[in-house]
Design a protein around this motif. Structure first.
Motif, PDB file in Angstrom:
ATOM      1  N   HIS A 147      -9.006 -28.094  -6.015  1.00 37.42           N
ATOM      2  CA  HIS A 147     -10.182 -28.801  -5.503  1.00 37.42           C
ATOM      3  C   HIS A 147     -10.057 -29.030  -4.000  1.00 37.42           C
ATOM      4  CE1 HIS A 147     -11.462 -30.688  -9.622  1.00 37.42           C
ATOM      5  NE2 HIS A 147     -11.434 -29.369  -9.624  1.00 37.42           N
ATOM      6  N   LYS A 148     -11.137 -28.697  -3.307  1.00 35.70           N
ATOM      7  CA  LYS A 148     -11.156 -28.915  -1.853  1.00 35.70           C
ATOM      8  C   LYS A 148     -11.638 -30.326  -1.527  1.00 35.70           C
ATOM      9  CE  LYS A 148      -9.990 -24.607  -1.290  1.00 35.70           C
ATOM     10  NZ  LYS A 148      -9.949 -24.178  -2.690  1.00 35.70           N
ATOM     11  N   PHE A 149     -12.365 -30.921  -2.439  1.00 35.91           N
ATOM     12  CA  PHE A 149     -12.862 -32.287  -2.261  1.00 35.91           C
ATOM     13  C   PHE A 149     -13.279 -32.824  -3.615  1.00 35.91           C
ATOM     14  CE2 PHE A 149     -16.501 -29.495  -1.974  1.00 35.91           C
ATOM     15  CZ  PHE A 149     -17.460 -30.118  -2.753  1.00 35.91           C
ATOM     16  N   GLU A 150     -13.431 -34.111  -3.726  1.00 30.54           N
ATOM     17  CA  GLU A 150     -14.043 -34.753  -4.893  1.00 30.54           C
ATOM     18  C   GLU A 150     -14.883 -35.911  -4.378  1.00 30.54           C
ATOM     19  OE1 GLU A 150     -11.100 -35.769  -7.802  1.00 30.54           O
ATOM     20  OE2 GLU A 150     -10.638 -33.666  -8.260  1.00 30.54           O
ATOM     21  N   TRP A 151     -16.184 -35.844  -4.684  1.00 30.17           N
ATOM     22  CA  TRP A 151     -17.129 -36.817  -4.158  1.00 30.17           C
ATOM     23  C   TRP A 151     -17.258 -38.019  -5.084  1.00 30.17           C
ATOM     24  CZ3 TRP A 151     -21.209 -32.519  -3.007  1.00 30.17           C
ATOM     25  CH2 TRP A 151     -21.020 -32.042  -1.706  1.00 30.17           C
ATOM     26  N   ASN A 152     -17.545 -39.172  -4.467  1.00 29.10           N
ATOM     27  CA  ASN A 152     -17.952 -40.317  -5.275  1.00 29.10           C
ATOM     28  C   ASN A 152     -19.449 -40.200  -5.551  1.00 29.10           C
ATOM     29  OD1 ASN A 152     -19.373 -41.340  -3.014  1.00 29.10           O
ATOM     30  ND2 ASN A 152     -17.557 -42.460  -2.300  1.00 29.10           N
ATOM     31  N   PHE A 209     -34.426 -16.232 -12.168  1.00 20.88           N
ATOM     32  CA  PHE A 209     -33.858 -16.875 -13.352  1.00 20.88           C
ATOM     33  C   PHE A 209     -34.502 -18.240 -13.591  1.00 20.88           C
ATOM     34  CE2 PHE A 209     -31.082 -13.454 -13.475  1.00 20.88           C
ATOM     35  CZ  PHE A 209     -30.233 -13.536 -14.567  1.00 20.88           C
ATOM     36  N   ASP A 210     -34.543 -18.616 -14.861  1.00 20.14           N
ATOM     37  CA  ASP A 210     -35.117 -19.914 -15.231  1.00 20.14           C
ATOM     38  C   ASP A 210     -34.112 -21.042 -15.021  1.00 20.14           C
ATOM     39  OD1 ASP A 210     -37.637 -18.831 -16.352  1.00 20.14           O
ATOM     40  OD2 ASP A 210     -36.280 -17.937 -17.818  1.00 20.14           O
ATOM     41  N   LEU A 211     -32.835 -20.752 -15.254  1.00 19.59           N
ATOM     42  CA  LEU A 211     -31.804 -21.785 -15.168  1.00 19.59           C
ATOM     43  C   LEU A 211     -30.527 -21.188 -14.600  1.00 19.59           C
ATOM     44  CD1 LEU A 211     -30.501 -24.568 -15.868  1.00 19.59           C
ATOM     45  CD2 LEU A 211     -30.050 -23.652 -18.166  1.00 19.59           C
ATOM     46  N   ILE A 212     -29.961 -21.868 -13.601  1.00 16.48           N
ATOM     47  CA  ILE A 212     -28.643 -21.520 -13.085  1.00 16.48           C
ATOM     48  C   ILE A 212     -27.759 -22.755 -13.222  1.00 16.48           C
ATOM     49  CG2 ILE A 212     -27.298 -21.024 -11.006  1.00 16.48           C
ATOM     50  CD1 ILE A 212     -29.391 -19.091 -10.124  1.00 16.48           C
ATOM     51  N   THR A 213     -26.595 -22.577 -13.828  1.00 14.83           N
ATOM     52  CA  THR A 213     -25.657 -23.685 -13.992  1.00 14.83           C
ATOM     53  C   THR A 213     -24.440 -23.469 -13.102  1.00 14.83           C
ATOM     54  OG1 THR A 213     -24.549 -22.596 -15.863  1.00 14.83           O
ATOM     55  CG2 THR A 213     -26.386 -24.071 -16.373  1.00 14.83           C
ATOM     56  N   CYS A 214     -23.940 -24.559 -12.563  1.00 16.22           N
ATOM     57  CA  CYS A 214     -22.727 -24.553 -11.736  1.00 16.22           C
ATOM     58  C   CYS A 214     -21.855 -25.698 -12.247  1.00 16.22           C
ATOM     59  CB  CYS A 214     -23.069 -24.754 -10.262  1.00 16.22           C
ATOM     60  SG  CYS A 214     -24.294 -23.586  -9.621  1.00 16.22           S
ATOM     61  N   ILE A 215     -21.060 -25.407 -13.261  1.00 13.09           N
ATOM     62  CA  ILE A 215     -20.280 -26.433 -13.944  1.00 13.09           C
ATOM     63  C   ILE A 215     -18.889 -26.510 -13.320  1.00 13.09           C
ATOM     64  CG2 ILE A 215     -19.462 -27.250 -16.175  1.00 13.09           C
ATOM     65  CD1 ILE A 215     -22.544 -27.112 -15.828  1.00 13.09           C
ATOM     66  N   GLU A 216     -18.613 -27.659 -12.684  1.00 11.66           N
ATOM     67  CA  GLU A 216     -17.322 -27.864 -12.018  1.00 11.66           C
ATOM     68  C   GLU A 216     -17.010 -26.717 -11.052  1.00 11.66           C
ATOM     69  OE1 GLU A 216     -15.607 -31.154 -13.220  1.00 11.66           O
ATOM     70  OE2 GLU A 216     -17.789 -30.927 -13.318  1.00 11.66           O
ATOM     71  N   LEU A 217     -17.974 -26.420 -10.187  1.00  9.91           N
ATOM     72  CA  LEU A 217     -17.834 -25.304  -9.246  1.00  9.91           C
ATOM     73  C   LEU A 217     -17.720 -25.752  -7.797  1.00  9.91           C
ATOM     74  CD1 LEU A 217     -18.056 -22.281  -8.352  1.00  9.91           C
ATOM     75  CD2 LEU A 217     -20.544 -22.600  -8.408  1.00  9.91           C
ATOM     76  N   ASP A 252     -14.671 -24.306  -0.075  1.00 10.01           N
ATOM     77  CA  ASP A 252     -14.271 -24.908   1.202  1.00 10.01           C
ATOM     78  C   ASP A 252     -15.523 -25.266   1.983  1.00 10.01           C
ATOM     79  OD1 ASP A 252     -15.233 -22.549   2.410  1.00 10.01           O
ATOM     80  OD2 ASP A 252     -13.253 -21.618   2.430  1.00 10.01           O
ATOM     81  N   SER A 253     -15.361 -25.902   3.109  1.00  8.45           N
ATOM     82  CA  SER A 253     -16.507 -26.422   3.873  1.00  8.45           C
ATOM     83  C   SER A 253     -17.465 -25.316   4.288  1.00  8.45           C
ATOM     84  CB  SER A 253     -16.015 -27.189   5.103  1.00  8.45           C
ATOM     85  OG  SER A 253     -15.213 -26.353   5.924  1.00  8.45           O
ATOM     86  N   GLU A 254     -16.928 -24.146   4.625  1.00  9.36           N
ATOM     87  CA  GLU A 254     -17.790 -23.034   5.042  1.00  9.36           C
ATOM     88  C   GLU A 254     -18.636 -22.527   3.880  1.00  9.36           C
ATOM     89  OE1 GLU A 254     -17.395 -18.518   6.977  1.00  9.36           O
ATOM     90  OE2 GLU A 254     -15.652 -19.862   6.902  1.00  9.36           O
ATOM     91  N   ASP A 255     -17.996 -22.332   2.734  1.00  9.60           N
ATOM     92  CA  ASP A 255     -18.745 -21.859   1.560  1.00  9.60           C
ATOM     93  C   ASP A 255     -19.702 -22.922   1.027  1.00  9.60           C
ATOM     94  OD1 ASP A 255     -17.630 -19.365   1.592  1.00  9.60           O
ATOM     95  OD2 ASP A 255     -16.088 -19.798   0.096  1.00  9.60           O
ATOM     96  N   LEU A 256     -19.303 -24.187   1.096  1.00  9.77           N
ATOM     97  CA  LEU A 256     -20.187 -25.259   0.636  1.00  9.77           C
ATOM     98  C   LEU A 256     -21.464 -25.300   1.472  1.00  9.77           C
ATOM     99  CD1 LEU A 256     -20.587 -27.671  -1.284  1.00  9.77           C
ATOM    100  CD2 LEU A 256     -19.479 -29.110   0.455  1.00  9.77           C
ATOM    101  N   ALA A 257     -21.340 -24.983   2.757  1.00 11.08           N
ATOM    102  CA  ALA A 257     -22.520 -24.953   3.630  1.00 11.08           C
ATOM    103  C   ALA A 257     -23.447 -23.799   3.260  1.00 11.08           C
ATOM    104  CB  ALA A 257     -22.079 -24.842   5.080  1.00 11.08           C
ATOM    105  N   LYS A 258     -22.893 -22.700   2.754  1.00  7.87           N
ATOM    106  CA  LYS A 258     -23.712 -21.540   2.367  1.00  7.87           C
ATOM    107  C   LYS A 258     -24.351 -21.729   0.992  1.00  7.87           C
ATOM    108  CE  LYS A 258     -20.610 -18.201   4.662  1.00  7.87           C
ATOM    109  NZ  LYS A 258     -19.679 -17.074   4.389  1.00  7.87           N
ATOM    110  N   PHE A 259     -23.720 -22.513   0.164  1.00  2.69           N
ATOM    111  CA  PHE A 259     -24.102 -22.631  -1.245  1.00  2.69           C
ATOM    112  C   PHE A 259     -25.587 -22.972  -1.454  1.00  2.69           C
ATOM    113  CE2 PHE A 259     -24.609 -25.270  -5.048  1.00  2.69           C
ATOM    114  CZ  PHE A 259     -24.132 -24.435  -6.043  1.00  2.69           C
ATOM    115  N   PRO A 260     -26.143 -24.001  -0.810  1.00  2.19           N
ATOM    116  CA  PRO A 260     -27.557 -24.337  -1.063  1.00  2.19           C
ATOM    117  C   PRO A 260     -28.515 -23.214  -0.691  1.00  2.19           C
ATOM    118  CG  PRO A 260     -26.429 -26.160   0.015  1.00  2.19           C
ATOM    119  CD  PRO A 260     -25.512 -24.985   0.092  1.00  2.19           C
ATOM    120  N   GLU A 261     -28.255 -22.534   0.418  1.00  2.38           N
ATOM    121  CA  GLU A 261     -29.152 -21.460   0.839  1.00  2.38           C
ATOM    122  C   GLU A 261     -29.150 -20.312  -0.159  1.00  2.38           C
ATOM    123  OE1 GLU A 261     -31.470 -18.508   2.381  1.00  2.38           O
ATOM    124  OE2 GLU A 261     -31.528 -20.687   2.650  1.00  2.38           O
TER     125      GLU A 261
END
Length: 391
Positions: free
Chosen positions: A172-177, A116-124, A129-138
């Motif tokens: 929301h599991k977290f909100e980053w600054n 794909f040319d573009l993937i969007t993740c809007i407010e995702l 959770d921490s386990e899924d967030l660790a998998k997300f970039p890969e």
């Protein structure tokens, strides 16, 4: 004095965004699509598919994909908006468009999202959770590996401006600054060979500019060999060596009519040709009647007058090209417009590039009649028109 102090103390309950913040996020993605012209766009965590409904109107987009875990419930009111309408059939797009919605997770690998040319993740990501967030970039950057990724997430620096400064959503599991998000995004970009730029939507009030945007956004672009090129790097997620993985379940598909589909091209071409031929016939008969009357000749009676008409916008070059082409004529009750003349009209020329292609397609068009030599379109003159031969 007390009244002055009350007017200068910031009040949390006056924070409003116009247009609403969710629309600003979608408009931001629309601007990205306008700028980079991606053909294949996927929205992870697409929710009710509102963003996809907006992006389907972009002529550059040929494939739209939405992925969400709660797809069935959220599709109840938007599935019709993702389907072709009567207008889409009457005025087909230039390019094909397919829309597919999947039930699935953004941290699951599915080979149908490769390339794909573009993937969007809007407010995702704040819903992971921490386990899924660790998998997300890969999964997104390593496996899907699109040309561009747009990620938006709440900016917790902004939260104290709201009446309740807890998380904006109970899920929301977290909100980053800003520092946390930029640190995470920079590390991801470095690991998977992307660049990243930071921006956002939801401008803070003048008295709190230091908190940054209400929604922070990271724009990730895959690095390319020529850093001076403005074109996005080709997605590498289409690796042929990758085994097929279909973790997602299809819940909706739609295919839109387009001029790339021959039967729609024939329909539109015949419609435009008949419109032009009828308009030329009416102007032609009007000129012939004037010539047979005692009215003095004017510029309207010339070939230039035959070419120009109200509602038809032509450049001088286009007029000159049409004037050089064979002229329309009538024989008895038949009126003929040469194909070499028709190809000069913009609405016809947009659909076919040359006379040979025009001739071939019109010969297949059911409502279209050509002369024996297949060089002109033939229609009947109105019974009240002059039956004389005008050549």
């Amino acid at each position: 004095m007390e009244e002055f102090q009350r007017s200068t103390v910031p009040r949390k309950n006056v924070i409003e965004f116009r247009p609403p913040l969710y629309k600003q996020r979608y408009f931001f993605v629309k601007d990205i699509v306008n700028q980079y012209k991606p053909k294949k766009v996927a929205d992870l965590g697409c929710g009710n598919a509102t963003l996809l409904c907006m992006l389907k109107f972009h002529s550059c987009v040929q494939e739209l994909v939405g992925v969400d875990l709660l797809m069935d419930r959220l599709l109840d009111w938007n599935s019709d908006k993702l389907s072709p309408s009567i207008g889409d059939h009457l005025g087909p797009r230039d390019l094909d468009l397919s829309i597919v919605l999947y039930r699935g997770s953004a941290v699951e690998k599915d080979s149908r999202l490769l390339g794909f040319d573009l993937i969007t993740c809007i407010e995702l990501i704040e819903h992971l959770d921490s386990e899924d967030l660790a998998k997300f970039p890969e999964v997104v950057f390593g496996y899907f590996s699109p040309g561009m990724v747009v990620i938006s997430t709440p900016n917790s620096d902004f939260n104290p401006l709201f009446p309740a400064s807890t998380f904006r959503n109970s899920d929301h599991k977290f909100e980053w600054n800003q520092t946390q998000f930029q640190h995470w995004a920079s590390n991801v970009a470095k690991l998977y060979s992307y660049t990243v730029e930071f921006t956002g939507v939801g401008v803070p009030p003048p008295w709190a500019k230091h908190v940054g945007y209400c929604t922070q956004i990271g724009i990730f672009k895959k690095k390319q060999p020529d850093p001076g090129s403005w074109i996005l790097a080709k997605p590498t997620g289409s690796r042929v060596s990758e085994p097929e993985e279909h973790a997602y379940q299809v819940v909706f598909t739609a295919s839109f009519p387009s001029l790339q589909q021959k039967h729609f091209l024939l329909f539109v071409l015949c419609t435009e040709v008949l419109k032009e031929v009828e308009a030329i016939r009416q102007k032609y008969v009007w000129i012939m009647k004037r010539k047979e009357s005692s009215e003095p000749e004017s510029e309207e009676d010339t070939d230039s007058g035959l070419v120009r008409r109200p509602g038809l916008f032509l450049t001088d070059a286009q007029v000159a090209q049409i004037e050089k082409s064979p002229k329309p004529y009538s024989v008895g009750k038949r009126f003929y417009v040469p194909l070499k003349r028709l190809i000069g009209y913009p609405k016809v020329n947009r659909l076919v590039a040359d006379v040979s292609t025009l001739r071939t397609l019109l010969a297949e068009g059911i409502p279209m009649r050509l002369n024996r030599a297949h060089t002109s379109v033939q229609i009947d003159l109105d019974p009240y028109d002059y039956p004389h031969d005008y050549r």
